[in-house]
Design a protein around this motif. Structure first.
Motif, PDB file in Angstrom:
ATOM      1  N   GLY A  82       8.052   4.485   8.099  1.00  0.00           N
ATOM      2  CA  GLY A  82       7.233   5.608   7.422  1.00  0.00           C
ATOM      3  C   GLY A  82       5.702   5.718   7.872  1.00  0.00           C
ATOM      4  N   ARG A  83       5.407   4.718   8.690  1.00  0.00           N
ATOM      5  CA  ARG A  83       3.989   4.923   9.281  1.00  0.00           C
ATOM      6  C   ARG A  83       3.659   4.995  10.536  1.00  0.00           C
ATOM      7  N   ALA A  84       3.085   6.141  11.101  1.00  0.00           N
ATOM      8  CA  ALA A  84       2.916   6.522  12.581  1.00  0.00           C
ATOM      9  C   ALA A  84       2.087   5.403  13.187  1.00  0.00           C
ATOM     10  N   MET A 124       0.813  -1.274   0.008  1.00  0.00           N
ATOM     11  CA  MET A 124       0.014   0.069   0.076  1.00  0.00           C
ATOM     12  C   MET A 124       0.957   1.196   0.084  1.00  0.00           C
ATOM     13  N   GLU A 125       0.537   2.103  -0.866  1.00  0.00           N
ATOM     14  CA  GLU A 125       1.334   3.530  -0.851  1.00  0.00           C
ATOM     15  C   GLU A 125       1.068   4.094   0.142  1.00  0.00           C
ATOM     16  N   LEU A 126       2.070   4.748   0.921  1.00  0.00           N
ATOM     17  CA  LEU A 126       1.931   5.660   1.796  1.00  0.00           C
ATOM     18  C   LEU A 126       2.136   7.331   1.538  1.00  0.00           C
ATOM     19  N   VAL A 142      12.841  15.322   9.782  1.00  0.00           N
ATOM     20  CA  VAL A 142      12.985  14.595   9.082  1.00  0.00           C
ATOM     21  C   VAL A 142      11.957  14.243   7.678  1.00  0.00           C
ATOM     22  N   LEU A 143      12.117  14.171   6.542  1.00  0.00           N
ATOM     23  CA  LEU A 143      11.106  13.772   5.399  1.00  0.00           C
ATOM     24  C   LEU A 143      11.237  12.451   4.978  1.00  0.00           C
ATOM     25  N   ILE A 144      10.043  11.797   5.211  1.00  0.00           N
ATOM     26  CA  ILE A 144      10.066  10.437   4.796  1.00  0.00           C
ATOM     27  C   ILE A 144       8.971  10.252   3.674  1.00  0.00           C
ATOM     28  N   ARG A 145       9.525   9.535   2.488  1.00  0.00           N
ATOM     29  CA  ARG A 145       8.922   9.162   1.203  1.00  0.00           C
ATOM     30  C   ARG A 145       9.123   7.712   1.164  1.00  0.00           C
ATOM     31  N   GLY A 148      17.916   7.462   2.853  1.00  0.00           N
ATOM     32  CA  GLY A 148      17.968   6.208   2.226  1.00  0.00           C
ATOM     33  C   GLY A 148      17.799   5.007   3.169  1.00  0.00           C
ATOM     34  N   ALA A 149      17.852   5.437   4.562  1.00  0.00           N
ATOM     35  CA  ALA A 149      17.704   4.521   5.398  1.00  0.00           C
ATOM     36  C   ALA A 149      16.248   4.217   5.847  1.00  0.00           C
ATOM     37  N   GLU A 150      15.815   3.038   6.175  1.00  0.00           N
ATOM     38  CA  GLU A 150      14.594   2.542   6.595  1.00  0.00           C
ATOM     39  C   GLU A 150      13.932   3.588   7.602  1.00  0.00           C
ATOM     40  N   ALA A 151      12.768   3.991   7.206  1.00  0.00           N
ATOM     41  CA  ALA A 151      12.182   5.200   8.158  1.00  0.00           C
ATOM     42  C   ALA A 151      11.503   4.643   9.532  1.00  0.00           C
TER      43      ALA A 151
END
Length: 408
Positions: free
Chosen positions: A404-406, A1-3, A25-28, A358-361
């Motif tokens: 990347g998901r709270a 699923m796209e976040l 921090v910006l997460i994509r 580039g690291a895992e969020a």
């Protein structure tokens, strides 16, 4: 699923590599896309309001999958000990454990070194590695047979997998429930001398040196044990070690009048060993702080001290208690997150544990100043068996972000 992209702004970035800086921090696409003075753009925004932004905790060697406790404690990756029911000594069991935390927490199973953790016959370690095991462990006990231990280390060296060891000499600790000393004598408890730890470490260091294996002592708690590890490192042995906040903050007097919540394995030590453990954190001998999370219900703990099971619920208090080391100026914040995140990830070869583009969020937001009181009856864990019940503490995880998901 796209976040949807996520921006965390107005924080203080704690980099385990050694810095604390103001920024965000910006997460994509589940990874860190930018760090520092970021532009949120179309991203959802979390205002950190000055809180710490740090890598999620990578907890090595918990004994239970306890997702509410992990999320409350900021643990985004948990390396699970093989002491499950049944023990993780088959590839299918490893695969099932790895899936148990999804989608909220990464669970990384640790393979049993021997079938049934009986210490006699090596398990199918290569197959379990292929199934997703990140390390090998002896479980709650040391392997008594030196020949079995030597074969295990030689096999692990060929696979370049770390071996996680419980260091207590079984011949000395049989039947013991406390460390030998004034407290155990006064209470009339069966006890074992603290050298039981050093004896086990000494043997396994010799075997690891001979085989070239990577060996990690899960919980080291004595001055003699740390001295052996320091000496081995100077000889080039590939050794690392961990300890827990309980062994840093409590001595054997915490068992008081038979407080079973303070019955641990290894047991709480005398004050001189507790101080040696703090010094080992300060001088860099300790590589990892772990929770040794082992929630036990009243049926296991509401018993006479000698009958109660060892272990404590440590996941959700791991960071809070470890922050004491920063307030006491034993270590600084970057070093704390090296012990909690970067070093565990490196030991097990896992993603995460760093603040880098580039690291895992996998991130946490922490207010280091929030005061609260540990309450065994109100913990998120499966059970509230903590020796810190009622203790006023400072510092709390306020947000856990995995991939990347709270969460929560």
């Amino acid at each position: 699923m796209e976040l949807k992209p996520l921006a965390i702004v107005n924080g203080r970035l704690v980099d385990p590599a050694g810095t604390v800086t103001v920024g965000g921090v910006l997460i994509r696409d589940r990874v860190i896309a930018a760090i520092g003075a970021i532009e949120p753009g179309d991203a959802d925004v979390i205002d950190a309001k000055g809180a710490l932004i740090a890598p999620g905790i990578v907890d090595v060697g918990g004994f239970a999958i306890d997702l509410p406790a992990f999320m409350a404690g900021g643990i985004t990756r948990a390396a699970l000990m093989p002491d499950q029911s049944p023990p993780l000594d088959e590839p299918a069991l490893v695969q099932r454990a790895a899936a148990a935390g999804k989608p909220d927490v990464w669970i990384h199973p640790i393979a049993a070194a021997t079938r049934g953790l009986a210490g006699e016959e090596l398990a199918e370690i290569g197959l379990m590695r292929a199934a997703g095991a990140c390390a090998i462990a002896t479980g709650r006990r040391a392997i008594v047979d030196s020949g079995v231990m030597h074969r295990l280390l030689a096999y692990a060296a060929a696979l370049d997998m770390p071996v996680i060891v419980h260091a207590e000499d079984a011949g000395l600790t049989a039947g013991a429930v406390a460390t030998a000393g004034e407290t155990a004598t006064r209470l009339g408890l069966p006890s074992a001398p603290a050298i039981a730890e050093a004896m086990a470490i000494a043997r396994d260091l010799v075997l690891a040196e001979d085989s070239g294996a990577r060996i990690h002592f899960h919980q080291v708690t004595t001055a003699a044990g740390f001295d052996l590890i320091r000496a081995a490192r100077k000889r080039g042995v590939r050794v690392t070690c961990g300890t827990t906040p309980a062994h840093l903050l409590l001595s054997d007097t915490a068992i008081g009048l038979f407080r079973t919540f303070a019955r641990l394995s290894p047991p709480l030590r005398e004050e001189r060993d507790r101080l040696a453990t703090i010094e080992a954190v300060r001088d860099g001998t300790v590589d990892i702080l772990c929770s040794a999370h082992d929630p036990q219900g009243p049926e296991a703990k509401r018993l006479p001290f000698t009958d109660a099971e060892p272990g404590m619920a440590g996941a959700e208090t791991l960071l809070t208690l470890a922050l004491t080391l920063v307030r006491d100026e034993v270590i600084d914040l970057p070093r704390l997150f090296a012990l909690l995140s970067a070093n565990p990830a490196r030991l097990l070869g896992l993603p995460g544990g760093v603040l880098a583009v580039g690291a895992e969020a996998d991130l946490i937001l922490v207010d280091p100043d929030t005061p609260w009181r540990i309450d065994a009856d109100r913990m998120a864990a499966k059970a509230g068996n903590t020796p810190f019940d009622g203790l006023p503490v400072q510092g709390k995880v306020i947000r856990t972000i995995k991939g990347g998901r709270a969460l929560g």
